[in-house]
Design a protein around this motif. Structure first.
Motif, PDB file in Angstrom:
ATOM      1  N   TYR A 117      33.744  63.873  18.667  1.00 20.88           N
ATOM      2  CA  TYR A 117      32.773  63.737  19.754  1.00 20.88           C
ATOM      3  C   TYR A 117      32.496  62.262  20.048  1.00 20.88           C
ATOM      4  CZ  TYR A 117      31.911  68.631  18.535  1.00 20.88           C
ATOM      5  OH  TYR A 117      32.053  69.956  18.246  1.00 20.88           O
ATOM      6  N   ARG A 118      32.398  61.473  19.003  1.00 15.06           N
ATOM      7  CA  ARG A 118      32.129  60.038  19.145  1.00 15.06           C
ATOM      8  C   ARG A 118      33.195  59.371  20.010  1.00 15.06           C
ATOM      9  NH1 ARG A 118      32.162  56.862  13.626  1.00 15.06           N
ATOM     10  NH2 ARG A 118      32.434  59.007  13.126  1.00 15.06           N
ATOM     11  N   GLU A 119      34.452  59.730  19.779  1.00 15.41           N
ATOM     12  CA  GLU A 119      35.556  59.133  20.539  1.00 15.41           C
ATOM     13  C   GLU A 119      35.406  59.406  22.031  1.00 15.41           C
ATOM     14  OE1 GLU A 119      39.118  59.477  17.222  1.00 15.41           O
ATOM     15  OE2 GLU A 119      39.201  60.724  19.011  1.00 15.41           O
ATOM     16  N   VAL A 120      35.247  60.681  22.386  1.00 18.11           N
ATOM     17  CA  VAL A 120      35.204  61.020  23.813  1.00 18.11           C
ATOM     18  C   VAL A 120      33.936  60.505  24.478  1.00 18.11           C
ATOM     19  CG1 VAL A 120      36.793  62.977  23.627  1.00 18.11           C
ATOM     20  CG2 VAL A 120      34.349  63.377  23.408  1.00 18.11           C
ATOM     21  N   ILE A 121      32.813  60.539  23.775  1.00 17.27           N
ATOM     22  CA  ILE A 121      31.560  60.007  24.341  1.00 17.27           C
ATOM     23  C   ILE A 121      31.723  58.518  24.629  1.00 17.27           C
ATOM     24  CG2 ILE A 121      29.147  59.419  23.796  1.00 17.27           C
ATOM     25  CD1 ILE A 121      29.335  62.335  24.499  1.00 17.27           C
ATOM     26  N   HIS A 122      32.282  57.777  23.680  1.00  9.11           N
ATOM     27  CA  HIS A 122      32.468  56.340  23.878  1.00  9.11           C
ATOM     28  C   HIS A 122      33.423  56.070  25.039  1.00  9.11           C
ATOM     29  CE1 HIS A 122      32.810  52.086  23.105  1.00  9.11           C
ATOM     30  NE2 HIS A 122      34.111  52.229  23.257  1.00  9.11           N
ATOM     31  N   LEU A 123      34.559  56.729  25.055  1.00 10.69           N
ATOM     32  CA  LEU A 123      35.538  56.483  26.114  1.00 10.69           C
ATOM     33  C   LEU A 123      34.980  56.850  27.487  1.00 10.69           C
ATOM     34  CD1 LEU A 123      38.790  57.735  24.342  1.00 10.69           C
ATOM     35  CD2 LEU A 123      38.070  55.365  24.736  1.00 10.69           C
ATOM     36  N   PHE A 124      34.236  57.940  27.560  1.00 14.16           N
ATOM     37  CA  PHE A 124      33.708  58.406  28.843  1.00 14.16           C
ATOM     38  C   PHE A 124      32.577  57.505  29.354  1.00 14.16           C
ATOM     39  CE2 PHE A 124      31.163  61.175  31.624  1.00 14.16           C
ATOM     40  CZ  PHE A 124      32.159  61.671  32.456  1.00 14.16           C
ATOM     41  N   TYR A 125      31.595  57.213  28.498  1.00 20.29           N
ATOM     42  CA  TYR A 125      30.415  56.486  28.952  1.00 20.29           C
ATOM     43  C   TYR A 125      30.532  54.968  28.843  1.00 20.29           C
ATOM     44  CZ  TYR A 125      28.022  60.890  29.441  1.00 20.29           C
ATOM     45  OH  TYR A 125      27.661  62.142  29.853  1.00 20.29           O
ATOM     46  N   PHE A 126      31.089  54.484  27.760  1.00 20.88           N
ATOM     47  CA  PHE A 126      31.124  53.047  27.545  1.00 20.88           C
ATOM     48  C   PHE A 126      32.353  52.395  28.157  1.00 20.88           C
ATOM     49  CE2 PHE A 126      28.389  54.767  24.260  1.00 20.88           C
ATOM     50  CZ  PHE A 126      27.272  53.969  24.396  1.00 20.88           C
ATOM     51  N   GLU A 127      33.483  53.096  28.146  1.00 23.41           N
ATOM     52  CA  GLU A 127      34.708  52.552  28.735  1.00 23.41           C
ATOM     53  C   GLU A 127      34.937  53.087  30.144  1.00 23.41           C
ATOM     54  OE1 GLU A 127      36.142  50.059  27.394  1.00 23.41           O
ATOM     55  OE2 GLU A 127      34.931  50.245  25.578  1.00 23.41           O
ATOM     56  N   GLU A 128      34.069  54.010  30.568  1.00 24.22           N
ATOM     57  CA  GLU A 128      34.089  54.594  31.907  1.00 24.22           C
ATOM     58  C   GLU A 128      35.454  55.176  32.268  1.00 24.22           C
ATOM     59  OE1 GLU A 128      32.555  51.553  34.507  1.00 24.22           O
ATOM     60  OE2 GLU A 128      30.563  51.684  33.619  1.00 24.22           O
ATOM     61  N   MET A 129      36.037  55.860  31.303  1.00 19.78           N
ATOM     62  CA  MET A 129      37.317  56.522  31.536  1.00 19.78           C
ATOM     63  C   MET A 129      37.061  57.942  32.040  1.00 19.78           C
ATOM     64  SD  MET A 129      39.453  55.262  28.181  1.00 19.78           S
ATOM     65  CE  MET A 129      40.944  56.140  28.617  1.00 19.78           C
ATOM     66  N   SER A 130      37.953  58.429  32.875  1.00 21.35           N
ATOM     67  CA  SER A 130      37.851  59.806  33.351  1.00 21.35           C
ATOM     68  C   SER A 130      38.325  60.753  32.258  1.00 21.35           C
ATOM     69  CB  SER A 130      38.713  59.990  34.600  1.00 21.35           C
ATOM     70  OG  SER A 130      40.093  59.890  34.258  1.00 21.35           O
ATOM     71  N   VAL A 131      38.038  62.030  32.437  1.00 26.26           N
ATOM     72  CA  VAL A 131      38.491  63.034  31.473  1.00 26.26           C
ATOM     73  C   VAL A 131      40.022  62.995  31.390  1.00 26.26           C
ATOM     74  CG1 VAL A 131      38.638  65.522  31.017  1.00 26.26           C
ATOM     75  CG2 VAL A 131      36.468  64.503  31.726  1.00 26.26           C
ATOM     76  N   LYS A 132      40.682  62.854  32.523  1.00 26.79           N
ATOM     77  CA  LYS A 132      42.143  62.795  32.553  1.00 26.79           C
ATOM     78  C   LYS A 132      42.653  61.598  31.743  1.00 26.79           C
ATOM     79  CE  LYS A 132      46.072  62.466  35.656  1.00 26.79           C
ATOM     80  NZ  LYS A 132      46.525  62.224  37.008  1.00 26.79           N
ATOM     81  N   GLU A 133      42.027  60.447  31.921  1.00 26.44           N
ATOM     82  CA  GLU A 133      42.441  59.249  31.172  1.00 26.44           C
ATOM     83  C   GLU A 133      42.207  59.427  29.673  1.00 26.44           C
ATOM     84  OE1 GLU A 133      41.639  55.698  34.422  1.00 26.44           O
ATOM     85  OE2 GLU A 133      39.937  56.513  33.308  1.00 26.44           O
TER      86      GLU A 133
END
Length: 167
Positions: A117-133
């Motif tokens: 969960y930590r990985e996807v939360i960080h990538l989505f919110y902090f790195e502003e990556m899309s779900v696809k990315e």
């Protein structure tokens, strides 16, 4: 690969990779080591990328894999419970202190999440990556990333409510 090109890649991606590694490992020195290793792998691979997004996804995936490799090491398992956070200076105006305290509480709660969960939360919110990315970077399916984001958010919401005793 020229020195100039490599320096451009380092300048472009090192902060992002450091943040990802730091969030995963909760240790500045380990995160720096991971970033160095990722760029070493990058140089060694001499990989041709289809696009900038492909290159970015590859770097993120290698960073996450290096973090997992460190987690599996005996040294990390032995020292993981030790406190490793850098605390911000408290010599600020009251409003700044309160805001930093809230951010720190949020960061602590993100760090307490299970790694997936930590990985996807960080990538989505902090790195502003899309779900696809995120799917491309982690090798996970869209449904998996979406459910991990949902569950991660739910855990954060529950823990933050407990922390602040909101009803």
């Amino acid at each position: 690969m020229t020195k100039e090109y490599m320096q451009e890649r380092i300048d472009l991606y090192s902060d992002m990779l450091y943040k990802i590694a730091y969030l995963q490992l909760k240790n500045s020195e380990d995160a720096k080591d991971i970033v160095q290793e990722v760029f070493y792998q990058y140089i060694k691979s001499e990989k041709e990328f289809e696009s900038g997004e492909h290159e970015k996804a590859w770097l993120i995936k290698v960073t996450l894999n290096q973090c997992k490799k460190l987690w599996r090491s005996a040294w990390f398992r032995h020292t993981e419970g030790l406190p490793k956070q850098d605390l911000p200076s408290e010599n600020r105006l009251e409003a700044e202190v309160i805001e930093k305290e809230r951010r720190r509480d949020l960061a602590k709660e993100v760090w307490r999440l299970p790694r997936k969960y930590r990985e996807v939360i960080h990538l989505f919110y902090f790195e502003e990556m899309s779900v696809k990315e995120i799917c491309e970077a982690t090798g996970r399916r869209t449904s998996t990333v979406t459910s991990q984001l949902t569950r991660g958010r739910e855990l954060l919401k529950k823990r933050l409510k407990e922390e602040y005793r909101y009803e």
